[in-house]
Structure formats: structure tokens, C-alpha cells
Design a protein around this motif. Structure first.
Motif, PDB file in Angstrom:
ATOM      1  N   ASP A 153       0.498  -1.159  -0.008  1.00  0.00           N
ATOM      2  CA  ASP A 153       0.040   0.119  -0.450  1.00  0.00           C
ATOM      3  C   ASP A 153       1.127   1.540   0.015  1.00  0.00           C
ATOM      4  O   ASP A 153       2.317   0.494  -0.280  1.00  0.00           O
ATOM      5  N   ASP A 154       0.424   2.675   0.380  1.00  0.00           N
ATOM      6  CA  ASP A 154       1.643   3.283   0.039  1.00  0.00           C
ATOM      7  C   ASP A 154       2.361   4.075   1.464  1.00  0.00           C
ATOM      8  O   ASP A 154       3.380   4.123   1.013  1.00  0.00           O
ATOM      9  N   ASN A 155       1.825   2.674   2.502  1.00  0.00           N
ATOM     10  CA  ASN A 155       3.228   3.144   3.491  1.00  0.00           C
ATOM     11  C   ASN A 155       3.938   1.747   3.507  1.00  0.00           C
ATOM     12  O   ASN A 155       4.733   2.100   4.547  1.00  0.00           O
ATOM     13  N   LYS A 156       3.823   0.599   3.247  1.00  0.00           N
ATOM     14  CA  LYS A 156       4.512  -0.525   2.906  1.00  0.00           C
ATOM     15  C   LYS A 156       4.507  -0.971   1.405  1.00  0.00           C
ATOM     16  O   LYS A 156       4.248  -0.941   0.308  1.00  0.00           O
ATOM     17  N   ILE A 157       6.241  -1.207   1.315  1.00  0.00           N
ATOM     18  CA  ILE A 157       6.706  -1.912   0.192  1.00  0.00           C
ATOM     19  C   ILE A 157       8.098  -2.631   0.577  1.00  0.00           C
ATOM     20  O   ILE A 157       8.277  -3.327   1.040  1.00  0.00           O
ATOM     21  N   VAL A 158       7.767  -3.785  -0.610  1.00  0.00           N
ATOM     22  CA  VAL A 158       8.558  -4.939  -0.197  1.00  0.00           C
ATOM     23  C   VAL A 158       9.765  -4.865  -1.194  1.00  0.00           C
ATOM     24  O   VAL A 158       9.366  -4.417  -2.706  1.00  0.00           O
ATOM     25  N   GLY A 162      20.491  -8.079  -4.382  1.00  0.00           N
ATOM     26  CA  GLY A 162      21.554  -8.811  -4.399  1.00  0.00           C
ATOM     27  C   GLY A 162      22.025  -9.270  -3.311  1.00  0.00           C
ATOM     28  O   GLY A 162      23.057  -9.742  -3.392  1.00  0.00           O
ATOM     29  N   ASP A 163      21.747  -8.564  -2.596  1.00  0.00           N
ATOM     30  CA  ASP A 163      22.019  -8.961  -0.896  1.00  0.00           C
ATOM     31  C   ASP A 163      21.607 -10.494  -0.795  1.00  0.00           C
ATOM     32  O   ASP A 163      22.207 -10.939   0.374  1.00  0.00           O
ATOM     33  N   MET A 164      21.529 -11.358  -1.286  1.00  0.00           N
ATOM     34  CA  MET A 164      20.505 -12.686  -1.145  1.00  0.00           C
ATOM     35  C   MET A 164      18.934 -12.484   0.308  1.00  0.00           C
ATOM     36  O   MET A 164      18.798 -13.331   0.247  1.00  0.00           O
ATOM     37  N   THR A 165      19.179 -11.288   0.206  1.00  0.00           N
ATOM     38  CA  THR A 165      17.743 -10.599   1.105  1.00  0.00           C
ATOM     39  C   THR A 165      16.362 -10.075   0.261  1.00  0.00           C
ATOM     40  O   THR A 165      16.585  -9.431  -0.470  1.00  0.00           O
ATOM     41  N   CYS A 166      15.112 -10.692   1.169  1.00  0.00           N
ATOM     42  CA  CYS A 166      14.111  -9.461   0.544  1.00  0.00           C
ATOM     43  C   CYS A 166      13.931  -8.677   1.758  1.00  0.00           C
ATOM     44  O   CYS A 166      14.235  -8.638   2.959  1.00  0.00           O
ATOM     45  N   ALA A 167      12.783  -7.741   1.787  1.00  0.00           N
ATOM     46  CA  ALA A 167      12.725  -6.527   3.020  1.00  0.00           C
ATOM     47  C   ALA A 167      11.362  -6.242   2.912  1.00  0.00           C
ATOM     48  O   ALA A 167      11.011  -5.484   1.878  1.00  0.00           O
ATOM     49  N   THR A 173       8.268   6.210   7.843  1.00  0.00           N
ATOM     50  CA  THR A 173       9.807   5.966   8.669  1.00  0.00           C
ATOM     51  C   THR A 173      11.238   5.984   7.899  1.00  0.00           C
ATOM     52  O   THR A 173      12.055   6.050   8.930  1.00  0.00           O
ATOM     53  N   GLY A 174      10.951   5.166   7.235  1.00  0.00           N
ATOM     54  CA  GLY A 174      11.977   4.916   6.538  1.00  0.00           C
ATOM     55  C   GLY A 174      12.647   2.992   6.844  1.00  0.00           C
ATOM     56  O   GLY A 174      13.549   3.199   6.722  1.00  0.00           O
ATOM     57  N   GLN A 175      12.294   2.851   7.692  1.00  0.00           N
ATOM     58  CA  GLN A 175      12.508   1.407   8.478  1.00  0.00           C
ATOM     59  C   GLN A 175      12.403   0.935   7.988  1.00  0.00           C
ATOM     60  O   GLN A 175      11.267  -0.514   7.242  1.00  0.00           O
ATOM     61  N   GLN A 176      13.462  -0.978   7.305  1.00  0.00           N
ATOM     62  CA  GLN A 176      13.112  -1.546   7.072  1.00  0.00           C
ATOM     63  C   GLN A 176      11.895  -2.463   8.321  1.00  0.00           C
ATOM     64  O   GLN A 176      12.350  -2.551   9.563  1.00  0.00           O
ATOM     65  N   GLU A 177      10.976  -3.430   8.453  1.00  0.00           N
ATOM     66  CA  GLU A 177      10.128  -3.865   8.964  1.00  0.00           C
ATOM     67  C   GLU A 177      10.620  -5.380   9.834  1.00  0.00           C
ATOM     68  O   GLU A 177      10.096  -5.624  10.537  1.00  0.00           O
ATOM     69  N   ALA A 178      11.095  -5.954   8.360  1.00  0.00           N
ATOM     70  CA  ALA A 178      11.007  -7.302   8.402  1.00  0.00           C
ATOM     71  C   ALA A 178      12.140  -7.370   7.090  1.00  0.00           C
ATOM     72  O   ALA A 178      12.096  -6.942   6.119  1.00  0.00           O
ATOM     73  N   VAL A 179      13.258  -8.217   7.572  1.00  0.00           N
ATOM     74  CA  VAL A 179      14.223  -9.474   6.352  1.00  0.00           C
ATOM     75  C   VAL A 179      14.106 -10.360   5.866  1.00  0.00           C
ATOM     76  O   VAL A 179      13.822 -11.440   7.342  1.00  0.00           O
ATOM     77  N   TYR A 180      13.664 -11.327   4.919  1.00  0.00           N
ATOM     78  CA  TYR A 180      13.881 -12.289   4.562  1.00  0.00           C
ATOM     79  C   TYR A 180      14.756 -13.120   3.944  1.00  0.00           C
ATOM     80  O   TYR A 180      15.199 -13.031   3.072  1.00  0.00           O
ATOM     81  N   ASN A 181      15.207 -13.421   4.802  1.00  0.00           N
ATOM     82  CA  ASN A 181      16.730 -14.043   4.418  1.00  0.00           C
ATOM     83  C   ASN A 181      16.507 -15.699   4.290  1.00  0.00           C
ATOM     84  O   ASN A 181      14.894 -16.390   4.866  1.00  0.00           O
ATOM     85  N   ILE A 213       4.444 -11.994   5.062  1.00  0.00           N
ATOM     86  CA  ILE A 213       4.671 -10.932   4.933  1.00  0.00           C
ATOM     87  C   ILE A 213       4.901 -11.076   6.340  1.00  0.00           C
ATOM     88  O   ILE A 213       6.676 -10.286   6.882  1.00  0.00           O
ATOM     89  N   ARG A 214       4.362 -11.217   7.559  1.00  0.00           N
ATOM     90  CA  ARG A 214       3.914 -10.550   8.449  1.00  0.00           C
ATOM     91  C   ARG A 214       4.720 -11.391   9.502  1.00  0.00           C
ATOM     92  O   ARG A 214       5.895 -10.724  10.584  1.00  0.00           O
ATOM     93  N   ASP A 215       5.160 -12.613   9.378  1.00  0.00           N
ATOM     94  CA  ASP A 215       6.345 -13.162  10.400  1.00  0.00           C
ATOM     95  C   ASP A 215       7.851 -13.639   9.813  1.00  0.00           C
ATOM     96  O   ASP A 215       8.521 -13.784  10.314  1.00  0.00           O
TER      97      ASP A 215
END
Length: 340
Positions: A153-158, A162-167, A173-181, A213-215
């Protein structure tokens, strides 16, 4: 037996029980089950619009949810928002880094995002108070290039990198809420499920992974490709997804069966796939190739139903409108073409 051996033994047991369960549900192939379906017939699409304005290779495009506007990113250092009906440029946004690899349109139509070799996801508001579109937020945090981004949505982006992760990021806030390793190679592409609860990623480790996405957990891993996966896209019902790879095949994976259902390939096709998208019903799978063509596959019968010929260089990106009425291809020849 030391602890490591006990754990190894346990892992082997779990792997064999997973294999047994997969084999148990694998009671028939998709092509067997769909052999009585009517053929879709020859798919012939014509170029309805050519969008001219980029001065270098186009690397990415994404339709707006209104099925009219689209955004494209090129290594001429411009992000262009187009009106596909009139072919007019609605916005031409100069980028700080011209090495752009992905772009995305927010579902609301109020924002676009892009990123690439600068490792940063830049978000632009299309509702400026006056004149030029400006960067409304930059999201630094990845330690490798940005390969793909999609708004929830307007406030969340995935994002994938190339660092082998998703976020997942909080734009405000400009903060990562989750990192997918979990991937062991560059992540090249991601696709959000229709309900936005999960997403699938494809990587250079030749695997695709399904994430909650959530956990932040990897729920399933799908193997089978023999080379990098460059593109992934969800099936419209959210129960399956397709991948496109440098091994010259597209594949359909079913989430409930936890395995590959189908492979789309041809002896004549020996080049890699850059992009994939389903038609609105899911019956057609469109794939962009390094040989300048876009092949149209019957996703159920695994037969080639058509080919879109018109670009003079690699088809780097493609997308189907939300209303299912058109497909857009973008190419290294610097043009975008809208077909139906």
C-alpha cells in the motif's frame, strides 16, 4: 552417535517424509488432466501503441491499477509515467542514479518507486504541490543492488536485492520492518499474492521461495530450475505461481501440492527468460525472452499459443493490465509496446 549426527539423521528423515508426501499428492500430471480441455487457438496480438521517449535500454515497467497509466525505468536515467491511451508522458522523473533495474506503481496511483545498483529504493510522490516530482523517501539498507520492488500500500513496500535478501519497509519511517533471509544467491524478482499476505521470490540459487509477509518466515521452497530464476509471478487465484529462468524454461509451481506442475519450453528456444505475466484468467502465460520475442503459452496444456514479434532487442520486462485488456512489453531497443 554425537549430536550433529543425530540432527543429520533427523533432517534426512524429514526430507524423505516430505518427498513421500509430495509423491502422494502427485497422482497425475497437469497435461494429463487438461488434455480434454479445448485448445485456446492461435493467439494473435497486434501492437496498439508504441511509447517512444526513452533514450536507452528499458529495464522495467509496471502498470498502475487503473489499467491506463504505467511507469517505466530506463538506463537513460529517467523514470517515465505514461498515459497508454494517448501515449503522452504524464511525468518524466530524472533519477539520481541512472543504473535503475526496477520500478513499481503504488495501488493508489499516488506513488512510484524505483531502485538499482545504488542499493536504494527511491519513492516519488506523483501529487506534488507545484511542478516537478521529487523524491519523497529513500530507503537505504540493502547491501546489494535492488532487483525488484512492489508496493503493498502507500506506506508499505517489499524489495528484493542482490544481497540475497528481501525486505519490507515502512515508507513513513524509512525503516525495515522485516528481512526475509534464506536464498543463497542474488534475489532477482518477487511477486505479491493477490491477498497480500504472502509473496514469492526467485533467485540465482535456482530456487523460488514462498514467504509469509507478517512473520518473515520462508514457508516453502521450490526447486527444479537448472539456472538463475529471473522472474516470478503469481497465478491469479493465488494458489500457484510461474517462474522464468536462464535455463530457457518457464515453470508452474503449485503451492498446495508443494511442487512443479508444468514446464513451458521448446527445442527452438535456447535463450533465457527475463519476465513473466499471466492473463487475467490465468489461461495464458506471457514470457519475455532474450531473443527479442515474447512467447504466449497455454498455461494448462503447456503449448505455445502465440508469439509477439516487434522489438529489435531483448524484451526486458512485461506486464498485463489489471483489467486484463492489454499487455505491455519493454525492451532494450528503448521502446515500450502495448498489445492486445
Amino acid at each position: 552417535m554425537n549430536e550433529a549426527e543425530i540432527l543429520r539423521h533427523e533432517v534426512e528423515q524429514l526430507q524423505s517424509s516430505i518427498k513421500e508426501k509430495r509423491n502422494f499428492v502427485n497422482d497425475a500430471t497437469l497435461t494429463e488432466r487438461t488434455s480434454s480441455m479445448n485448445q485456446v487457438g492461435r493467439i494473435v496480438m497486434r501492437t496498439r501503441r508504441t511509447l517512444r521517449g526513452h533514450l536507452a535500454k528499458i529495464y522495467a515497467m509496471h502498470w498502475a491499477s487503473d489499467s491506463r497509466n504505467l511507469v517505466s525505468a530506463s538506463q537513460d536515467g529517467k523514470l517515465i509515467v505514461w498515459d497508454s491511451y494517448s501515449t503522452n508522458k504524464v511525468h518524466a522523473i530524472p533519477l539520481r542514479s541512472s543504473w535503475v533495474m526496477t520500478c513499481a506503481y503504488a495501488p493508489s496511483g499516488a506513488y512510484v518507486a524505483c531502485g538499482g545498483l545504488d542499493n536504494v529504493c527511491s519513492i516519488y510522490s506523483l501529487r506534488p504541490r507545484e511542478g516537478n516530482v521529487r523524491v519523497s523517501r529513500e530507503l537505504p539498507g540493502h547491501t546489494g543492488y535492488l532487483s525488484c520492488c512492489r508496493f503493498i500500500d502507500d506506506n508499505k513496500i517489499v524489495t528484493s536485492s542482490g544481497d540475497m535478501t528481501c525486505a519490507m519497509w515502512d515508507v513513513e519511517t524509512g525503516q525495515q520492518e522485516a528481512v526475509y533471509n534464506g536464498h543463497t544467491g542474488d534475489v532477482m524478482s518477487l511477486s505479491l499474492s493477490p491477498d497480500h499476505r504472502t509473496f514469492v521470490s526467485g533467485a540465482c540459487d535456482a530456487s523460488a521461495k514462498l514467504w509469509d509477509i507478517r512473520d518473515g518466515c520462508c514457508k516453502q521452497t521450490f526447486t527444479g530450475h537448472e539456472s538463475d530464476i529471473n522472474a516470478v509471478t503469481f497465478f491469479p487465484n493465488g494458489q500457484a505461481f510461474a517462474t522464468g529462468s536462464d535455463d530457457a524454461t518457464c515453470r508452474l509451481f503449485d503451492i498446495r501440492a508443494d511442487q512443479e506442475l508444468c514446464m513451458y519450453s521448446h527445442d527452438n528456444i535456447i535463450c533465457g527468460i527475463t519476465s513473466v505475466a499471466f492473463s487475467k484468467s490465468g489461461r495464458l502465460l506471457l514470457a519475455g525472452y532474450d531473443d527479442f520475442n515474447c512467447n504466449v503459452w497455454d498455461s494448462m496444456r503447456a503449448e505455445r499459443a502465440g508469439v509477439l514479434v516487434g522489438h529489435d532487442n531483448r524484451v526486458s520486462c512485461l506486464g498485463v493490465t489489471e483489467d486484463g485488456m492489454a499487455v505491455c512489453t519493454g525492451s532494450w531497443d528503448s521502446f515500450l509496446k502495448v498489445w492486445n
